[in-house]
Design an enzyme around this catalytic site. Structure first.
Site, PDB file in Angstrom:
ATOM      1  CG  HIS A 171      -1.668  -1.223   1.472  1.00 40.86           C
ATOM      2  ND1 HIS A 171      -2.918  -1.488   0.975  1.00 40.86           N
ATOM      3  CD2 HIS A 171      -1.299  -2.330   2.166  1.00 40.86           C
ATOM      4  CE1 HIS A 171      -3.300  -2.705   1.358  1.00 40.86           C
ATOM      5  NE2 HIS A 171      -2.329  -3.233   2.071  1.00 40.86           N
ATOM      6  CB  SER A 195      13.741  23.057 -14.783  1.00 43.88           C
ATOM      7  OG  SER A 195      13.031  24.281 -14.868  1.00 43.88           O
ATOM      8  CE  LYS A 242      11.877  20.571 -11.283  1.00 44.24           C
ATOM      9  NZ  LYS A 242      10.824  19.872 -10.566  1.00 44.24           N
ATOM     10  CD  GLU A 256       8.798  13.059 -15.263  1.00 43.36           C
ATOM     11  OE1 GLU A 256       7.923  13.788 -14.809  1.00 43.36           O
ATOM     12  OE2 GLU A 256       9.885  13.486 -15.679  1.00 43.36           O
TER      13      GLU A 256
END
Ligand code: ARG
Length: 460
Positions: A158, A279, A285, A292
């Site tokens: 979970h 970024s 970043k 992704e």
């Protein structure tokens, strides 16, 4: 309006241009050309063996086909949309090169059995490549497992910390997903590698073809046994795309973990710089774009699967032009999965576990609570009661902002007189991990054994 088609005998008007644009497939099926030509050469050799073509005719056609292939490989071939598809583009050029004898190539054959043959040859080759890529990915997981046997981490259910596990055990879980994926592809290959050539348009042919001979020349394991099924069966394409979708699903699960693990909050792994992007506005970043996009591209492959299933669902026997719509989803699924496998193998190879951080988290959230309950149960306390006692211990700790490992023996004894000195030894992550010494469990001994078994089986 354009010149007469290869099939134009019975037509008085030429094809409307928009219809040409709508019905063409050469813009994408041209990648089948090498398979189309291989199929044609085998067919011609068989026609010659059967006395249907004279040896000089066969030689001429084969020479011409090889020249067409060369032109295609060298990028000199003029693909023509008005010739619809790869089959008619090749045949037309052949006839330009060798003259009217080129027209004999299509004896005892239809584009219906031809296209089915081409796609089967193409899928066979792609499956062979995917199987290799899956193996390379599995090797990357196996290496991570082998080289980081001392790394402990929290195991989750979970997405809540559950019990400590070896990082190697977690890595080998992925090994198994991609092992089953390989098995699925290999199983599909049995149904792919059957020759439909000789089924002709739908009913077979009146020429005395030797189907087994062409099948053998093309490396098929056998021939299809029903011409009507053979020209309209695309199960093997749906299966192949399903297998691709399953690989993408597994890669997507991995990607989700890598995205989470590379956050500051988890901090479990360092991804190689060369696989991340920055970024344009936030200088600090480092984004896990490859993971992704792997997750995102899974959506297109699922789309490819739904597309093929939907194309097939309403088709009466036998060939229907709808079947031309089998190719783009197939090509897209295969291209996407191959690229995703390649790039993810490199990520898995290059990622570095952050050992200290993982260890720190491994003991958090009372991850050793099950061990304490098992301890009591082994001393004769019924497991359900042991579960309740440890639940109370956890509540006691939560009230005081402590972990189980901070408790003294006296505190343990307040909850059960079965607790003795040795409960304190239990309070180690390694102790917990190594106690799970069943086949397939996370104990180091078991994981080391699995690593060795895999090495032997795969030849890593
Ligand atoms: N381009 C067609 C396809 O991919 C080839 C077969 C055409 N057959 C036909 N009877 N029109 O399905």
């Amino acid at each position: 309006m354009s010149e007469k088609k290869l099939w134009g005998g019975r037509f008085k008007e030429s094809t409307n241009e928009l219809v040409e644009e709508f019905t063409e497939s050469v813009s994408y099926d041209r990648r089948l050309a090498p398979f189309d030509i291989a199929g044609s050469i085998a067919h011609v050799k068989m026609l010659e063996k059967q006395g249907i073509l004279k040896p000089e005719e066969a030689q001429k056609i084969i020479k011409g086909l090889n020249q067409v292939l060369k032109e295609i490989e060298e990028g000199r071939f003029q693909w023509r949309r008005e010739l619809e598809d790869v089959h008619m583009n090749v045949e037309k050029r052949l006839t330009e090169i060798v003259g009217s004898v080129g027209g004999k190539l299509h004896t005892g054959r239809s584009r219906n059995d031809q296209v089915a043959t081409d796609v089967r040859l193409y899928v066979r080759k792609e499956i062979e490549e995917i199987v290799e890529l899956l193996k390379a990915l599995r090797k990357a997981f196996w290496k991570q497992a082998k080289e980081n046997l001392d790394v402990v981490m929290p195991g989750y259910t979970h997405l809540q910390i559950a019990q400590p596990v070896l990082y190697s055990h977690h890595m080998l879980a992925y090994y198994w997903m991609f092992k089953r994926d390989e098995e699925r592809f290999k199983d599909t290959l049995k149904r792919v590698n059957v020759s439909p050539l000789g089924s002709a348009a739908l009913a077979g042919t009146s020429y005395p073809l030797d189907r087994e001979f062409t099948a053998k020349l093309l490396g098929f394991d056998g021939v299809t046994r029903n011409s009507m099924d053979a020209v309209s069966d695309r199960d093997f394409i749906a299966e192949t795309i399903f297998n691709c979708a399953m690989v993408m699903m597994h890669l997507s699960r991995l990607s989700e973990e890598l995205v989470l693990w590379s956050t500051e909050e988890f901090g479990f792994i360092e991804l190689p710089d060369s696989f991340c992007t920055g970024s344009s506005i936030m200088p600090q970043k480092k984004n896990p774009d490859v993971s992704e996009l792997t997750r995102g591209k899974t959506g297109r492959v699922y789309g490819d699967l739904i597309a093929i299933l939907t194309v097939l669902k309403g088709l009466p026997l036998t060939y229907n032009r709808d079947l031309q719509e089998d190719k783009e989803p197939l090509f897209d699924a295969i291209d996407t999965v191959k690229l995703a496998l390649k790039v993810n193998a490199l990520i898995v190879e290059g990622m570095k576990p952050r050992k200290e951080r993982m260890r720190e988290q491994a003991r958090k959230s009372f991850s050793l609570a099950t061990d304490v309950a098992d301890y009591l149960a082994k001393k004769g306390v019924p497991f359900r009661e042991a579960h309740r006692i440890v639940g109370e211990l956890v509540a006691y700790c939560l009230d005081r902002g402590k972990g189980l490992e901070d408790l003294s023996l006296e505190e343990f004894k307040q909850f059960s007189d079965k607790f003795e000195e040795d409960v304190l030894d239990l309070m180690s992550v390694e102790g917990s991990i190594n106690s799970r010494n069943v086949i397939g469990g996370t104990a180091r001994e078991q994981v080391e054994r699995e690593i060795e078994r895999i090495r032997e089986e795969e030849g890593f």
